[in-house]
Design a protein around this motif. Structure first.
Motif, mmCIF file in Angstrom:
data_model
loop_
_atom_site.group_PDB
_atom_site.id
_atom_site.type_symbol
_atom_site.label_atom_id
_atom_site.label_comp_id
_atom_site.label_asym_id
_atom_site.label_seq_id
_atom_site.Cartn_x
_atom_site.Cartn_y
_atom_site.Cartn_z
ATOM 1 N N PRO A 58 -58.155 -24.185 37.980
ATOM 2 C CA PRO A 58 -58.324 -23.967 36.244
ATOM 3 C C PRO A 58 -59.609 -24.285 35.879
ATOM 4 O O PRO A 58 -60.445 -24.418 36.298
ATOM 5 C CB PRO A 58 -56.566 -24.589 35.928
ATOM 6 N N ILE A 59 -59.498 -23.895 34.596
ATOM 7 C CA ILE A 59 -60.835 -25.066 34.043
ATOM 8 C C ILE A 59 -60.714 -25.617 33.209
ATOM 9 O O ILE A 59 -59.669 -25.929 32.500
ATOM 10 C CB ILE A 59 -61.688 -23.757 32.348
ATOM 11 N N ARG A 60 -61.879 -26.545 33.437
ATOM 12 C CA ARG A 60 -61.342 -28.571 33.039
ATOM 13 C C ARG A 60 -61.724 -28.269 31.526
ATOM 14 O O ARG A 60 -62.772 -27.481 31.358
ATOM 15 C CB ARG A 60 -62.092 -29.248 34.231
ATOM 16 N N GLY A 61 -60.713 -28.408 31.498
ATOM 17 C CA GLY A 61 -60.992 -28.953 30.032
ATOM 18 C C GLY A 61 -62.270 -30.046 29.105
ATOM 19 O O GLY A 61 -62.954 -30.171 30.083
ATOM 20 N N ASN A 62 -62.452 -30.151 28.249
ATOM 21 C CA ASN A 62 -63.169 -30.293 27.169
ATOM 22 C C ASN A 62 -63.245 -31.492 27.313
ATOM 23 O O ASN A 62 -61.993 -31.876 26.480
ATOM 24 C CB ASN A 62 -64.217 -29.491 26.134
ATOM 25 N N SER A 73 -68.457 -29.969 29.223
ATOM 26 C CA SER A 73 -67.614 -28.746 28.965
ATOM 27 C C SER A 73 -68.279 -28.674 30.540
ATOM 28 O O SER A 73 -69.021 -28.359 30.469
ATOM 29 C CB SER A 73 -68.373 -27.967 27.297
ATOM 30 N N SER A 74 -67.180 -27.546 30.697
ATOM 31 C CA SER A 74 -66.827 -26.601 31.671
ATOM 32 C C SER A 74 -67.636 -25.280 31.306
ATOM 33 O O SER A 74 -67.079 -25.032 31.115
ATOM 34 C CB SER A 74 -65.896 -26.152 32.349
ATOM 35 N N LEU A 75 -68.633 -25.301 32.274
ATOM 36 C CA LEU A 75 -69.543 -23.622 31.973
ATOM 37 C C LEU A 75 -69.153 -23.020 33.140
ATOM 38 O O LEU A 75 -69.575 -23.765 34.270
ATOM 39 C CB LEU A 75 -70.599 -23.895 31.219
ATOM 40 N N ASP A 193 -65.196 -30.597 42.036
ATOM 41 C CA ASP A 193 -64.442 -30.783 40.957
ATOM 42 C C ASP A 193 -62.820 -32.139 40.952
ATOM 43 O O ASP A 193 -61.937 -32.082 40.433
ATOM 44 C CB ASP A 193 -63.150 -29.321 40.231
ATOM 45 N N SER A 194 -64.248 -33.378 41.036
ATOM 46 C CA SER A 194 -63.634 -34.514 41.647
ATOM 47 C C SER A 194 -64.499 -35.511 40.585
ATOM 48 O O SER A 194 -65.051 -35.610 40.307
ATOM 49 C CB SER A 194 -64.113 -34.691 42.414
ATOM 50 N N ILE A 206 -55.051 -34.385 33.039
ATOM 51 C CA ILE A 206 -55.733 -33.762 31.939
ATOM 52 C C ILE A 206 -55.868 -32.858 31.561
ATOM 53 O O ILE A 206 -55.432 -31.493 31.805
ATOM 54 C CB ILE A 206 -54.965 -35.156 30.616
ATOM 55 N N LEU A 207 -57.291 -33.175 31.663
ATOM 56 C CA LEU A 207 -58.318 -32.820 31.979
ATOM 57 C C LEU A 207 -58.554 -31.423 33.392
ATOM 58 O O LEU A 207 -59.105 -29.516 32.146
ATOM 59 C CB LEU A 207 -59.888 -33.094 31.702
ATOM 60 N N ARG A 208 -57.543 -31.341 34.246
ATOM 61 C CA ARG A 208 -57.814 -30.539 35.350
ATOM 62 C C ARG A 208 -57.195 -29.524 35.592
ATOM 63 O O ARG A 208 -57.595 -28.552 35.485
ATOM 64 C CB ARG A 208 -57.432 -31.701 36.661
#
Length: 720
Positions: A58-62, A73-75, A193-194, A206-208
């Motif tokens: 998924p897209i990681r939260g900001n 932020s994830s771009l 993404d770690s 929460i962010l992941r």
């Protein structure tokens, strides 16, 4: 009706039955052979045409600041490849040969650091090898660059598997404010993404978000993703960090570290009423002489705090009623014997302070004064003093949501089984503990204690995250938490607030003060032990501190500044106090809310400098500022389309806005004198890419006004 000839028919049926039986045995035998001997081979074939349970991230939260600014932020980022085998199978080899020069020229325009000839050579190598995964560009590219590459001839074919162009997408973590609050916000391990540290790690779950699952099937020589379980994107967290305060604190710390050649600089700003951490700085000198955030010293450094701890010692003594503000203590000539050791004041070479009142022991940070007060009243019962220290909350576990955070370590005296002798206590322990030695307190615990004094005795838990938000909806709220309703009696707190204000106005903390508002606080200068070598390891290192709050008469923020440096000079008030002063002055200046009307008078009218461009928007702003305009057109900003023209000051209180006829879409307009927004809009709507250099008004454009536009052109704008 013919007679059934049994002898002729039955042999035929028997032959057919035997043949069918043999076929059945052959089928069963072949199946068994495939299941056993050829099992591995057919597994490989199956894997080539299908893939089950492929994880989709998924897209990681900001992570956002308290004002909603993006701090992490994830771009999307992309790696781009060419499948020459797919290109050949689709029969597009001839098209590739025709368009190769154009492809290489376009790639050179997008990536000017590599010549078109080198692109051609590399692509030809990949084609010769019939590579299925040949990198077009070896590095990741952002989304805008990816779109540019995707529009290159051949790559832009609707059916990507026929062109051979394909890509891999990554969620890259971006930090719009660079290293600002880097160690607190945290980061990830490389391209993975770690989470590595900071809030990224503490709120990782929460962010992941939650991974999704797809299975893939190969259809028409390409894999199609069939979604089984869609991924759930991570939620955003809103921190308490104020970007402006953080930037101010970092610059103030770094400037002082460079000036005094310091090793480590820490600064924390806390909002008094809520415990919100508005800024947290952890600067450390690196091998190249630059200062960076390597470790979160603010929450993890267990060091002897020194004289900032004296406030807690005097607070306990006042709260227990063993002394009051009229109490006097003799400090002699600056050197006082303490159970076989000498206690010294910082001015012992100048003859000391002599007889001091209790408030003066803090005003002048007298080691002798504070240690004698505590030792005389608690020497026979040190447990009572340490219990009083615990009561102030300075040793509490604050539950900081950052990996590596540790509560203070202040030991409680213990006696042997018979209750006669202390097993972990010496005669000098109490005296030296009272002035900030023989204890280990991280800066954030010291600040939380001072914040409680500023908050009239109410101790707040340091808060780093306020809310968790998903798609604009608050899904979790983290309200301020009160750890202790009162750390001391109300009268004791009021007395201590007054003493700390006098430390700045009359004592050693003057450099932390301000001419425009009152400041309260306490200086600290402590020698740092070198592990097993103790305090006798060569060059002495010092921990210089200042902890306090402002404005003292109505506290809004508390702050602590800690600097570690080697060698003399070393002064908590003169070094950390200066940083505190700069932070406090900057924060108070930022919080000023002035009405522009206060600066107006009858003899001076401010006429702003109006850029050329969208004069309808200019008219809207000028009208709301109360400035007259002379417009040769009509329309309203809220409903009309842009009106392009030039602005000029007609007299001392009027701006003339003149409409100009817009050029046709095939000709470059004159954007000189315009701001970047209007200039970019006018040129790019004609299909020309714009690149900016500088700030302010456009003073030069690479494509002259009236130039006939050609496909693929780029216009450079110089702004000053």
């Amino acid at each position: 009706m013919p007679k059934f000839d049994y002898n002729k028919i039955m042999p035929r049926y028997s032959a057919i039955a035997i043949v069918m039986t043999l076929i059945a045995f052959i089928v069963i035998g072949k199946a068994l052979y495939i299941m056993t001997a050829e099992h591995e081979y057919w597994e490989k074939v199956a894997n080539r045409v299908k893939k089950d349970s492929v994880s989709i991230k998924p897209i990681r939260g900001n992570i956002l600041s308290c004002e909603g600014n993006l701090m992490a932020s994830s771009l999307p980022e992309f790696k781009i490849f060419m499948d020459f085998n797919a290109l050949r199978q689709a029969g597009n080899d001839s098209l590739w040969e025709v368009k190769l020069d154009s492809i290489c020229m376009c790639l050179n325009q997008i990536f000017p650091e590599k010549p078109a000839s080198e692109f051609r050579e590399e692509l030809e190598q990949g084609r010769a090898k019939q590579s299925k995964h040949w990198p077009i560009w070896k590095h990741r590219v952002d989304y805008n660059t990816f779109c540019e590459v995707k529009n290159i001839p051949v790559f832009n074919m609707k059916l990507s598997y026929r062109s051979g162009f394909h890509f891999e997408e990554f969620n890259a973590r971006q930090r719009p404010y660079g290293s600002l609050a880097g160690r607190t916000v945290g980061d990830l391990f490389g391209g993975k993404d770690s989470a590595r540290c900071g809030l990224e790690l503490s709120y990782d779950s929460i962010l992941r978000g939650t991974n999704g699952l797809v299975h893939r099937r190969k259809v028409l020589n390409k894999f199609l993703n069939i979604m089984d379980t869609p991924p759930i994107d991570g939620a955003d967290i809103i921190t308490t960090i104020d970007v402006n305060m953080q930037d101010l604190a970092e610059r103030s710390v770094i400037d002082e570290l460079k000036l005094i050649n310091g090793n480590v600089g820490v600064a924390i700003v806390m909002e008094v009423a809520t415990g919100d951490i508005k800024a947290i700085v952890n600067m450390e000198k690196c091998w190249d002489g630059e200062y960076r955030e390597i470790k979160n010293h603010a929450v993890s450094d267990l060091l002897e705090p020194g004289s900032v701890f004296k406030t807690a010692s005097i607070l306990v003594s006042l709260d227990d009623g063993v002394v009051d503000t009229t109490y006097r203590v003799e400090t002699g000539g600056g050197v006082w014997p303490m159970y076989g050791r000498e206690m010294k004041d910082h001015n012992w070479r100048k003859g000391g302070y002599g007889r001091l009142t209790l408030p003066q022991t803090l005003h002048y940070s007298s080691n002798i004064g504070v240690s004698r007060i505590v030792d005389e009243h608690y020497h026979n019962n040190p447990e009572k003093f340490v219990q009083g220290i615990y009561r102030t909350g300075i040793a509490d576990d604050l539950h900081i949501p950052l990996v590596g955070a540790s509560p203070a370590r202040i030991r409680m005296p213990k006696k042997d089984e018979r209750g006669r002798q202390y097993v972990n206590w010496s005669k000098t322990a109490l005296a030296w503990m009272s002035i900030g030695y023989e204890t280990q307190v991280p800066p954030i615990s010291t600040l939380t204690f001072y914040n409680a004094i500023a908050n009239n005795g109410k101790m707040m838990q340091p808060r780093f995250v306020k809310q968790v938000v998903k798609d604009g909806t608050v899904i979790a709220d983290f309200p301020p938490v009160v750890l202790r309703e009162r750390i001391a009696k109300e009268s004791t707190i009021k007395t201590m607030q007054t003493i700390l204000e006098q430390v700045v106005s009359q004592g050693l903390g003057k450099k932390a003060g301000s001419k425009t508002f009152k400041v309260a606080g306490k200086t600290g200068t402590a020698q740092m032990s070198k592990g097993a070598a103790g305090y006798k390891s060569g060059v002495m290192s010092y921990l210089l501190s200042f902890a306090g709050f402002f404005p003292a008469d109505n506290p809004r923020y508390s702050c602590i500044v800690c600097i570690q440096k080697s060698g003399l000079p070393a002064s908590g008030g003169g070094m950390s106090g200066v940083v505190f002063h700069n932070i406090a002055e900057g924060i108070m200046a930022q919080s000023l809310k002035l009405d522009v009307k206060d600066a107006q008078d009858s003899t001076s009218i401010l006429i702003p400098d109006v850029k050329d461009g969208n004069i309808m928007a200019a008219d809207y702003v000028l009208t709301h500022l109360g400035i007259n305009t002379n417009a040769d057109w009509s329309g309203t900003y809220s409903e009309g389309n842009p009106i392009w023209g030039k602005a000029s000051q007609q007299n001392h209180n009027m701006i003339a806005l003149h409409k100009e006829t817009e050029n046709v879409d095939t000709i470059i307009p004159d954007v000189r004198g315009m701001g970047a927004k209007d200039a970019v809009y006018l040129i790019e709507k004609r299909g020309v890419m714009v690149k900016l250099n500088g700030r302010g008004k456009v003073v030069k454009q690479s494509l002259e006004p009236g130039h006939n536009i050609k496909a693929g052109e780029v216009c450079m704008l110089l702004l000053e």
